[in-house]
Scaffold this active site. Structure first.
Site, mmCIF file in Angstrom:
data_model
loop_
_atom_site.group_PDB
_atom_site.id
_atom_site.type_symbol
_atom_site.label_atom_id
_atom_site.label_comp_id
_atom_site.label_asym_id
_atom_site.label_seq_id
_atom_site.Cartn_x
_atom_site.Cartn_y
_atom_site.Cartn_z
ATOM 1 N N LYS A 37 0.837 -1.217 0.000
ATOM 2 C CA LYS A 37 0.000 0.000 0.000
ATOM 3 C C LYS A 37 0.864 1.255 0.000
ATOM 4 O O LYS A 37 0.601 2.196 -0.755
ATOM 5 C CB LYS A 37 -0.932 -0.029 1.217
ATOM 6 C CG LYS A 37 -1.892 1.128 1.309
ATOM 7 C CD LYS A 37 -3.183 0.731 2.001
ATOM 8 C CE LYS A 37 -3.030 0.531 3.491
ATOM 9 N NZ LYS A 37 -2.845 1.797 4.228
ATOM 10 N N SER A 38 1.886 1.288 0.852
ATOM 11 C CA SER A 38 2.752 2.477 0.924
ATOM 12 C C SER A 38 3.395 2.752 -0.432
ATOM 13 O O SER A 38 3.448 3.901 -0.899
ATOM 14 C CB SER A 38 3.866 2.261 1.955
ATOM 15 O OG SER A 38 3.327 2.209 3.245
ATOM 16 N N ARG B 239 2.782 5.952 -3.325
ATOM 17 C CA ARG B 239 3.942 6.740 -3.774
ATOM 18 C C ARG B 239 4.165 6.597 -5.267
ATOM 19 O O ARG B 239 4.545 7.550 -5.951
ATOM 20 C CB ARG B 239 5.182 6.304 -2.991
ATOM 21 C CG ARG B 239 5.180 6.788 -1.529
ATOM 22 C CD ARG B 239 6.162 5.990 -0.695
ATOM 23 N NE ARG B 239 6.357 6.490 0.657
ATOM 24 C CZ ARG B 239 5.537 6.278 1.691
ATOM 25 N NH1 ARG B 239 4.421 5.605 1.516
ATOM 26 N NH2 ARG B 239 5.830 6.745 2.892
ATOM 27 N N ARG C 134 -8.604 12.254 12.058
ATOM 28 C CA ARG C 134 -7.168 12.018 12.295
ATOM 29 C C ARG C 134 -6.375 13.332 12.290
ATOM 30 O O ARG C 134 -6.696 14.266 11.562
ATOM 31 C CB ARG C 134 -6.636 11.017 11.264
ATOM 32 C CG ARG C 134 -7.315 9.663 11.493
ATOM 33 C CD ARG C 134 -6.830 8.609 10.569
ATOM 34 N NE ARG C 134 -5.442 8.253 10.817
ATOM 35 C CZ ARG C 134 -4.756 7.418 10.033
ATOM 36 N NH1 ARG C 134 -5.334 6.890 8.972
ATOM 37 N NH2 ARG C 134 -3.515 7.125 10.323
ATOM 38 N N GLN D 90 4.932 9.174 7.275
ATOM 39 C CA GLN D 90 3.996 10.016 6.523
ATOM 40 C C GLN D 90 4.394 11.479 6.625
ATOM 41 O O GLN D 90 4.366 12.214 5.635
ATOM 42 C CB GLN D 90 2.575 9.820 7.051
ATOM 43 C CG GLN D 90 2.029 8.430 6.766
ATOM 44 C CD GLN D 90 0.608 8.251 7.251
ATOM 45 O OE1 GLN D 90 0.026 9.149 7.862
ATOM 46 N NE2 GLN D 90 0.036 7.092 6.988
ATOM 47 N N ASP E 194 2.108 -1.058 11.903
ATOM 48 C CA ASP E 194 0.821 -1.506 11.364
ATOM 49 C C ASP E 194 0.525 -2.963 11.706
ATOM 50 O O ASP E 194 -0.610 -3.423 11.536
ATOM 51 C CB ASP E 194 0.802 -1.336 9.839
ATOM 52 C CG ASP E 194 0.764 0.131 9.439
ATOM 53 O OD1 ASP E 194 0.377 0.978 10.264
ATOM 54 O OD2 ASP E 194 1.140 0.433 8.289
ATOM 55 N N LYS F 263 -4.376 5.888 14.499
ATOM 56 C CA LYS F 263 -4.462 5.213 13.194
ATOM 57 C C LYS F 263 -5.917 5.233 12.718
ATOM 58 O O LYS F 263 -6.698 6.050 13.174
ATOM 59 C CB LYS F 263 -3.899 3.792 13.312
ATOM 60 C CG LYS F 263 -2.393 3.765 13.644
ATOM 61 C CD LYS F 263 -1.571 4.370 12.533
ATOM 62 C CE LYS F 263 -0.088 4.366 12.844
ATOM 63 N NZ LYS F 263 0.697 5.086 11.847
ATOM 64 N N ARG G 130 -7.462 -3.311 9.761
ATOM 65 C CA ARG G 130 -6.499 -4.199 10.439
ATOM 66 C C ARG G 130 -7.083 -4.825 11.714
ATOM 67 O O ARG G 130 -6.650 -5.887 12.133
ATOM 68 C CB ARG G 130 -5.196 -3.448 10.717
ATOM 69 C CG ARG G 130 -4.521 -2.964 9.437
ATOM 70 C CD ARG G 130 -3.048 -2.684 9.597
ATOM 71 N NE ARG G 130 -2.564 -1.841 8.511
ATOM 72 C CZ ARG G 130 -2.261 -2.266 7.275
ATOM 73 N NH1 ARG G 130 -2.379 -3.545 6.967
ATOM 74 N NH2 ARG G 130 -1.841 -1.428 6.347
#
Ligand code: S3P
Length: 451
Positions: free
Chosen positions: A36-37, A41, A137, A184, A330, A357, A402
């Site tokens: 995902k990260s 990007r 958040r 992040q 995570d 999160k 998660r």
């Protein structure tokens, strides 16, 4: 105990409830979805590059698809010849166009925080929004450094989204000591740094994932890393390239813990990213006695990958070293499940970031574990879990992917079925998760699609 979690939308509970277990095992070979990260990007850098980039292994999950939609809305041509491949015709550093509506980042903190670094450098104004969870958040952590660079960014009064970003006049590089270990925030500052004059640098209090630095170099943008210090010169260019995104170790983590705790299990997870800033989950589980081997190590571009072989293990409780916490941030929810069936006590400290999160993951996990009869006590920055047995019951996910997947794994050792409410958000990071679990030998019951 304070908790940031609230439950709304009661009518949707039942359609999205999954009943898992009791028991089952996991056996076979699997390829989990793309990282995902890296997926977020890849879209950002390829969109700002000069030329055509081809991306394979892209995560076709809601989070990363929202990033695709945001760049399309700013005039970038992004084709998806199949589910996990993208062809992106980059528009160059100054080729984005003003979107006609707010950019919606869904559930994705990564999407919102990173794209804000890019938007801070544009000559047009934007508004960035998110779903109910993302709208709670904290964004002050990116607004502070962006303002120091000269950007005009504002949030709601509580520091949360939506964000309004005014056209940039001139950004100036800063030397920013990160107040918390956050990739992040580091990435947001570096992305804005591409548009700033002079040098932009960031110093981390502890190592965090370094995908931004690696991918910038892959796109031909020089970045220097010297211990905890990362720096770059502004106003450079990105060159298109072809990227292969490995499978996400954060998704693999659910199946790694599953195979460790389930009886008679042996699973091979292929082509998983093993960037050393992400492998805390493997190190922690190995310290607990996890039977985990890495084979076929190789590089996928700038990122190391391997096949991970996991077998049934006899786990023991440990005090998790704080240095490993940011490298497994995570994966801690599913590590709590491993701790729940380990011999003895597991203590997690230094993990206060879990409270901000997709849900307050300390509160959500403690509540679910206690609902299943596990001896778990939440602390301000972690949890103390006395391993033993797991019972059946109903758990709330607080709309957090998660949390849902962690309790599905718990059902492998539960004495009665575990009912997991509100599982829809699993689609943000791991589409097909429950189907894959069932195909590997887990006991999964979902209501029919029409329910
Ligand atoms: C991410 C960094 C982490 C992680 C998130 C993805 C990233 O957040 O929790 O899922 O891609 O940079 P923080 O950097 O805020 O800890």
């Amino acid at each position: 105990m304070t908790t940031g979690n609230t439950i709304t939308n009661t009518t949707a509970h039942e359609a999205n409830t999954v009943t898992a277990g009791p028991g089952g095992s996991v056996n076979g070979e699997a390829i989990v979805p793309g990282d995902k990260s890296l997926s977020h990007r890849s879209v950002m850098f390829a969109s700002l590059a000069q030329g055509r980039s081809n991306i394979s292994g892209f995560l076709a999950g809601e989070d990363s698809l929202n990033t695709v939609a945001a760049f399309r809305a700013m005039g970038v041509s992004i084709e998806r010849p199949d589910n996990t491949r993208l062809t992106i015709d980059g528009v160059g550093m100054h080729g984005l166009r003003a979107p006609s509506a707010p950019l919606y980042m869904g559930n994705a903190g990564t999407g919102m925080r990173l794209i804000s670094g890019v938007l801070a450098g544009q000559s047009f104004a934007t508004e960035v929004t998110g779903d109910e969870s993302l709208s709670k958040r904290p964004m002050g952590r990116i607004i502070d450094p962006l303002r120091q660079m000269g950007a005009s960014v504002s949030s709601q009064q509580n520091g949360c989204p939506p964000l309004s970003i005014e056209p940039a006049t001139a950004l100036t590089g800063i030397d920013y000591p990160l107040p918390m270990a956050s990739a992040q925030v580091k990435s947001c500052v570096l992305l804005a740094g591409m548009y700033a004059s002079g040098t932009t640098s960031v110093t981390e209090p502890a190592p965090t994932r370094d995908h931004t630095e690696r991918m910038l170099r892959t796109f031909g943008y020089p970045v220097e890393t010297n211990g905890a210090h990362v720096s770059m010169q502004g106003q450079g260019n990105l060159n298109a390239c072809d990227l292969e995104i490995p499978a996400d170790i954060s998704s693999a983590a659910f199946l790694i813990v599953a195979a460790c705790i389930a009886p008679d299990s042996s699973i091979v997870l292929k082509n998983v990213g093993i960037n050393p800033t992400r492998t805390g989950v493997i190190e922690i589980l190995q310290l607990m006695g996890g039977n985990i081997e890495l084979h076929n190590r190789r590089d996928a571009g700038a990122e190391p990958v391997a096949d991970i072989h996991v077998r049934t293990s006899h786990l023991k409780g440990i005090a998790i070293p704080e240095a490993l916490v940011p490298l497994a941030i995570d994966e801690l929810p599913v590590i709590f499940i491993a701790a729940a069936v380990a011999d003895g006590t597991t203590t997690v400290t230094g993990a206060e970031e879990l409270r901000v999160k997709e849900s307050d993951r300390i509160a959500a996990m403690a509540e679910g574990l206690m609902a299943l009869g596990v001896d778990a006590v939440a602390t301000p920055d972690g949890m103390v879990i006395n391993g033993g047995s797991i019972g059946g019951g109903v758990v709330d996910t607080f709309f957090d992917h998660r949390i849902a997947m962690s309790f599905c794994v718990a059902s492998l050792r539960s004495t009665a079925p575990v009912q997991i409410r509100d599982t829809h958000h699993v689609e943000t990071s791991f589409p097909g998760f429950f189907e894959l679990c069932a195909s590997l030998g887990m006991v999964i019951n979902r209501p029919p699609a029409s329910a």
